[in-house]
Design an enzyme around this catalytic site. Structure first.
Site, mmCIF file in Angstrom:
data_model
loop_
_atom_site.group_PDB
_atom_site.id
_atom_site.type_symbol
_atom_site.label_atom_id
_atom_site.label_comp_id
_atom_site.label_asym_id
_atom_site.label_seq_id
_atom_site.Cartn_x
_atom_site.Cartn_y
_atom_site.Cartn_z
ATOM 1 N N SER A 289 0.820 -1.208 0.000
ATOM 2 C CA SER A 289 0.000 0.000 0.000
ATOM 3 C C SER A 289 0.858 1.265 0.000
ATOM 4 O O SER A 289 1.532 1.552 -0.978
ATOM 5 C CB SER A 289 -0.946 -0.047 1.205
ATOM 6 O OG SER A 289 -1.914 0.958 1.150
ATOM 7 N N ASP A 300 9.820 5.572 -10.117
ATOM 8 C CA ASP A 300 9.373 6.175 -11.376
ATOM 9 C C ASP A 300 10.050 7.514 -11.648
ATOM 10 O O ASP A 300 10.299 7.881 -12.801
ATOM 11 C CB ASP A 300 7.859 6.378 -11.354
ATOM 12 C CG ASP A 300 7.090 5.091 -11.607
ATOM 13 O OD1 ASP A 300 7.737 4.038 -11.803
ATOM 14 O OD2 ASP A 300 5.847 5.136 -11.593
ATOM 15 N N LYS A 314 -0.571 -4.145 -3.446
ATOM 16 C CA LYS A 314 -1.887 -3.610 -3.066
ATOM 17 C C LYS A 314 -2.037 -2.227 -3.687
ATOM 18 O O LYS A 314 -1.462 -1.251 -3.217
ATOM 19 C CB LYS A 314 -2.041 -3.529 -1.550
ATOM 20 C CG LYS A 314 -3.399 -2.975 -1.117
ATOM 21 C CD LYS A 314 -3.502 -2.896 0.399
ATOM 22 C CE LYS A 314 -4.855 -2.348 0.837
ATOM 23 N NZ LYS A 314 -5.018 -0.910 0.519
#
Length: 545
Positions: A289, A300, A314
């Site tokens: 999460s 990223d 998740k």
């Protein structure tokens, strides 16, 4: 018998259901109203006519939770007691005993007493089995027993517990317990700082910021952020932690839903602490999460090197919705996406197999995305580290040992056999590992692997059908072969198991802080992270700097 309509649970919950679903699904209002009316009628007639006395509140609790279980494991109903727990997880503050506990049959097991908190001050140790709290025997109390430890500060709670077969008494004085998001930070060497972030509650970003600034003051010019085992928490705290390392107004995560108001873009809102300091983030299969938002976003944005094993996967976002009478619904409202566009959700709860188990995205179906500098990353199954370490993955036999307390119970026995180790770090030798195996045999430890459970179930069915005697010989042969296979698996994964046993033993003598101190010099993932940070060319090569 009392009319069920006089019970306080029924009408408010049904009414709140009308309000919630009526707003969200206007087009389906008639169908929803019809189904609620059917349920209300059924519920009234059941409580009025059932042969035995019923508990409407308990029935409703089970009915709601059963309904939500058909969706995903994160959409859940909280009754009044559950709401208190949820608040504790989010704020990190509560009044209690300051220990991790689990219920096992008619006992509460102390898993870990936190240093200098009430349970620790009362002399309770990991492995103690609480059998009575105040005047209440846990054998007679089937509800959540941890609520018996709730009360005002300085409330005295008498307990009886079993330790190594002997019944003892203690008095715990309740106190305010602050669960730290950052339970430990320190320096690995002159230049490398290490921060453990164990949960994302309301203080997560503040505590991480304070740790980062302190380490920088002490001369750290590179950082390891440890998210291993962090199950997540508050999304906004994940964004704020990313903000420590990336500029203001940077997109960290977007959420997408069929409901327009749940479509949001979360950007950093403050000036960062340091956008240049080299950063490695540690993750494993239990990082989930919010942990995946942080590691995924910084991957990223090519801001951090990720080290470890693939994270949990998740990619669903929940929001609490207050209902009546202090109850609450935590409902999945959207999916989240990292800056490159990845959704890392691993399980598809909308498509389940014939056994009702959510299907998992296969690796061949992962989609490729690009980081800001053009590195390839994938969706569909958690955050894949830039550097994957085989030793961070847990074998099935080890999972069985952890799940069924083989390692935990052995560490308890070891502690009482060796009471005077103090701050010494024990060496766990091959002979000790053989002792561990003998302990499992003496305790008749059951691994409860799928194969073992299936075999035991076969014998149960055979006894029902009265054919067990005719297959007993074959059954024993299979059981012996299975036990041999399990022993071989223990030996094959000896290094992994020994490390986990040693971790548990260190906590018994030196608490979590002692374990983290040990990790600074001995943990293989931290060593690899330190090595990457120490090699500037390798670090820059990974991030295409």
């Amino acid at each position: 018998m009392t009319s069920p309509f006089k019970k306080k649970y029924i009408i408010p919950i049904v009414a709140s259901a009308f309000l919630f679903v009526g707003v969200s699904f206007k087009d389906d209002f008639f169908e929803i109203a019809k189904q609620v009316e059917i349920f209300t009628t059924l519920f009234k007639e059941l409580n009025k006519n059932y042969v035995d006395e019923t508990n409407p509140g308990d029935l409703m609790d089970k009915a709601i939770k059963g309904m939500l279980a058909s969706l995903d494991p994160y959409t859940v109903y909280f009754n009044e007691q559950d709401v208190l727990k949820f608040k504790i997880n989010n704020t990190g503050e509560y009044t209690g005993i300051g220990a991790s506990v689990t219920r096992k049959e008619d006992k509460l097991i102390i898993r870990e007493p936190y240093k200098n908190f009430p349970a620790d001050k009362a002399g309770l140790k990991a492995g103690d089995e609480i059998i009575q709290i105040g005047d209440i025997l846990l054998s007679d109390f089937k509800d959540d027993a941890s609520q018996l430890f709730r009360g005002a500060k300085n409330t005295k709670v008498d307990v009886k517990y079993i330790r190594q077969g002997k019944t003892n008494s203690a008095q715990i004085i309740l106190d305010e317990v602050a669960i730290k998001s950052v339970p430990f930070f320190g320096k690995i060497d002159d230049k490398t700082g290490y921060i453990v972030l164990s949960r994302f509650n309301q203080k997560a970003s503040l505590e991480t910021k304070e740790a980062l600034e302190q380490l920088k003051r002490e001369g750290a010019d590179r950082i390891i952020l440890d998210l291993r085992g962090n199950p997540g928490g508050l999304l906004n705290e994940a964004v704020s932690i990313c903000n420590l390392f990336v500029p203001k107004n940077e997109t960290i995560v977007t959420t997408k839903s069929k409901i327009e108001k749940h479509n949001n873009t979360y950007k950093t809102a403050r000036e960062p602490i340091d956008t240049e300091i080299p950063l490695v983030i540690l993750v494993n299969g239990k990082s989930a999460s919010a942990s995946e938002i942080v590691s995924g976003a910084l991957q990223d944005l090519d801001r951090a090197v990720i080290v470890g094993s693939r994270s949990f996967g998740k990619g669903l976002v929940q929001r609490p919705v207050d209902l009546t009478y202090g109850t609450q619904l935590k409902v999945t409202i959207s999916r989240y996406y990292t800056p490159s566009g990845r959704c890392i959700q691993a399980l598809d709860y909308a498509h389940k197999d014939k056994n009702g188990v959510a299907t998992k995205t296969e690796a061949k179906n992962y989609n490729a995305f690009k980081t800001r500098k053009g590195r390839t990353v994938y969706d569909g199954g958690g955050i894949q580290p830039d550097i994957e370490l085989e030793e961070t993955k847990t074998s099935p036999i080890t999972e069985a040992l952890l799940k069924n307390d083989g390692i935990f119970n052995y560490a308890t026995a070891y502690y009482y056999k060796n009471p005077n180790l103090g701050n010494q770090i024990p060496t766990f030798s091959d002979a000790d590992f053989q002792d561990f195996k003998q302990f499992l045999k003496a305790q008749k430890f059951s691994f409860d692997t799928e194969t073992e459970l299936a075999l035991k179930n076969t014998l149960v069915i055979a006894k029902k059908e009265k054919v067990d005697e005719s297959i007993n010989s074959e059954y024993q042969q299979l059981l012996t072969a299975l036990q041999k296979s399990e022993e071989n698996s223990l030996d094959k994964n000896q290094k992994e198991i020994k490390n986990l046993i040693l971790d548990e033993i260190i906590k018994r003598y030196q608490y979590q802080e002692g374990l983290y101190q040990y990790y600074l010099k001995n943990n293989s993932e931290i060593k690899k992270a330190t090595s990457v940070l120490s090699n500037s060319s390798e670090y820059k090569s990974i991030l295409k700097m």
